[in-house]
Design a protein around this motif. Structure first.
Motif, PDB file in Angstrom:
ATOM      1  N   GLN A  32      47.646  53.111  43.296  1.00 54.92           N
ATOM      2  CA  GLN A  32      48.669  52.860  44.094  1.00 54.92           C
ATOM      3  C   GLN A  32      49.759  52.090  43.239  1.00 54.92           C
ATOM      4  O   GLN A  32      50.848  52.188  43.681  1.00 54.92           O
ATOM      5  CB  GLN A  32      47.953  51.573  44.956  1.00 54.92           C
ATOM      6  CG  GLN A  32      49.051  51.053  45.933  1.00 54.92           C
ATOM      7  CD  GLN A  32      49.583  51.869  46.991  1.00 54.92           C
ATOM      8  OE1 GLN A  32      48.602  52.719  47.454  1.00 54.92           O
ATOM      9  NE2 GLN A  32      50.766  51.849  47.700  1.00 54.92           N
ATOM     10  N   SER A  35      51.811  55.121  42.064  1.00 53.39           N
ATOM     11  CA  SER A  35      52.742  55.667  43.407  1.00 53.39           C
ATOM     12  C   SER A  35      53.651  54.745  43.582  1.00 53.39           C
ATOM     13  O   SER A  35      54.873  55.246  44.017  1.00 53.39           O
ATOM     14  CB  SER A  35      51.779  55.873  44.706  1.00 53.39           C
ATOM     15  OG  SER A  35      51.220  54.505  44.999  1.00 53.39           O
ATOM     16  N   SER A  36      53.798  53.394  43.466  1.00 55.07           N
ATOM     17  CA  SER A  36      54.817  52.467  43.625  1.00 55.07           C
ATOM     18  C   SER A  36      55.616  52.060  42.296  1.00 55.07           C
ATOM     19  O   SER A  36      56.634  51.537  42.488  1.00 55.07           O
ATOM     20  CB  SER A  36      54.308  51.120  44.260  1.00 55.07           C
ATOM     21  OG  SER A  36      53.314  50.493  43.435  1.00 55.07           O
ATOM     22  N   GLU A  38      58.317  52.882  39.505  1.00 56.35           N
ATOM     23  CA  GLU A  38      59.458  53.630  39.706  1.00 56.35           C
ATOM     24  C   GLU A  38      59.733  54.067  38.133  1.00 56.35           C
ATOM     25  O   GLU A  38      60.033  53.514  37.238  1.00 56.35           O
ATOM     26  CB  GLU A  38      60.700  52.426  39.854  1.00 56.35           C
ATOM     27  CG  GLU A  38      62.148  53.277  39.678  1.00 56.35           C
ATOM     28  CD  GLU A  38      63.071  52.293  40.268  1.00 56.35           C
ATOM     29  OE1 GLU A  38      64.428  52.640  40.129  1.00 56.35           O
ATOM     30  OE2 GLU A  38      62.900  51.106  40.451  1.00 56.35           O
TER      31      GLU A  38
END
Length: 349
Positions: A32, A35-36, A38
């Motif tokens: 997770q 995926s988050s 940047e």
């Protein structure tokens, strides 16, 4: 508060399942977080490689250390490794088993991060875009570019809004080429760790099953012994503090304040939530009523733990104990048998 205490007791009783759950949560958290995350490649030849490889390596190291921090057995392992030998020898096989089990759990989250990163391919593209041979995607009409200018152009391939050499190198083709290599490395990584885990779990019991059971048993014993010792110390500290406070107030007032004591029925003791009878404060003190005595007990427990020998009769209280078989035989020979009588009952019908 009671629900929280019940939850803590359940987690302590099922520590292995709890640690497996923590490892699973960390693995999901790593995916997770990626995926988050940047991802911002610097698009500079001197920094692309460091940034891409750093994203691939640094977070797994952090997850690996975090797995050790969240594992309660790390302190048990350290204490067992650093304690003096005393009357109980240290088995290196048990220490290796504890360390390997902790390491296997701690490696789950880093492995997930590396696999997800390689499958995505962004860090791989950022790290190797400036050094990969893109001769197949190079426009032949621009052969006059110097090597330095070509490296700068390739370093800007990961950045969509910065890259301006579409007429020289096809950015889409170069990106797909590097991501294909990254995914190939990712599948290879997954295959290697899967085969390694299979070999460890399938082959090890075939050769060292007896040694495995022994090390597993004594590792559980060390963990259980520490928990019981901590619980006993907590009970003793609570009783010691309670008796100390009571004696303090008695010395100040000169009398006991009975209204603070709940009346108890004769023959019935106070029961806790588990239905077991609680020990009195004097019993929990276990005969240790001085600070120096308690410090001595704790110090002796650290430098000289009792030997792992549970005999009913011991000639030496310092640990060199053995069972007196002759006395047991004499007791068996001199033991008077119990007389039995037969009773018959007759009914008149």
């Amino acid at each position: 508060m009671d629900k929280f205490r019940i939850m803590v007791q359940f987690l302590q009783a099922n520590q292995e399942s709890f640690m497996n759950g923590i490892c699973g949560i960390m693995a999901l958290a790593s995916a997770q977080m990626y995926s988050s995350f940047e991802f911002t490649c610097p698009c500079l030849p001197d920094y692309n490689y460091a940034y891409g490889i750093g994203i691939l390596i640094v977070p797994p190291i952090w997850f690996f250390l975090l797995g050790y921090v969240l594992n309660n057995n790390i302190s048990v392992l350290t204490e067992e490794w650093k304690r003096p030998v005393g009357k109980r020898r240290k088995d290196p096989a048990v220490l290796r088993y504890m360390f390997s089990s902790m390491t296997q759990r701690a490696l789950i989250a880093p492995a997930v991060w590396v696999a997800v990163t390689l499958m995505d391919g962004k860090s791989f593209l950022c790290a190797f875009s400036a050094t990969t041979d893109f001769s197949e995607f190079l426009n032949e009409s621009y052969q006059s570019l110097s090597t330095k200018e070509l490296v700068k152009l390739q370093a800007r391939i990961p950045c969509t809004d910065v890259y301006d050499g579409h007429y020289i190198i096809s950015r889409e083709g170069a990106s797909r080429y590097i991501r294909c290599l990254s995914q190939a490395c990712g599948w290879t990584f997954l295959m290697v760790i899967t085969i390694a885990a299979f070999l460890i779990r399938a082959i090890r019991p075939c050769f060292t099953q007896a040694a495995f059971l022994k090390t597993k048993y004594w590792s559980h014993y060390i963990d259980t012994e520490r928990k019981l010792f901590d619980e006993t110390c907590k009970e003793h500290a609570k009783s010691f503090a309670k008796v100390c406070i009571q004696q303090y107030f008695e010395s100040i007032s000169g009398e006991i304040v009975p209204q603070f004591q709940l009346p108890t029925k004769k023959g019935k003791g106070k029961k806790d939530d588990d239905g077991e009878k609680q020990k009195s404060d004097e019993e929990n003190l276990l005969g240790i009523r001085k600070e120096d005595d308690m410090n001595k007990v704790l110090w002796n427990w650290h430098i000289c733990k009792p030997p792992l020998m549970l005999n009913k009769r011991a000639e030496d209280m310092n640990g060199h104990a053995h069972l007196d078989t002759l006395s047991l035989l004499e007791e068996r020979n001199t033991h008077t048998p119990v007389k039995t009588t037969a009773v018959a009952y007759y009914s008149k019908v």
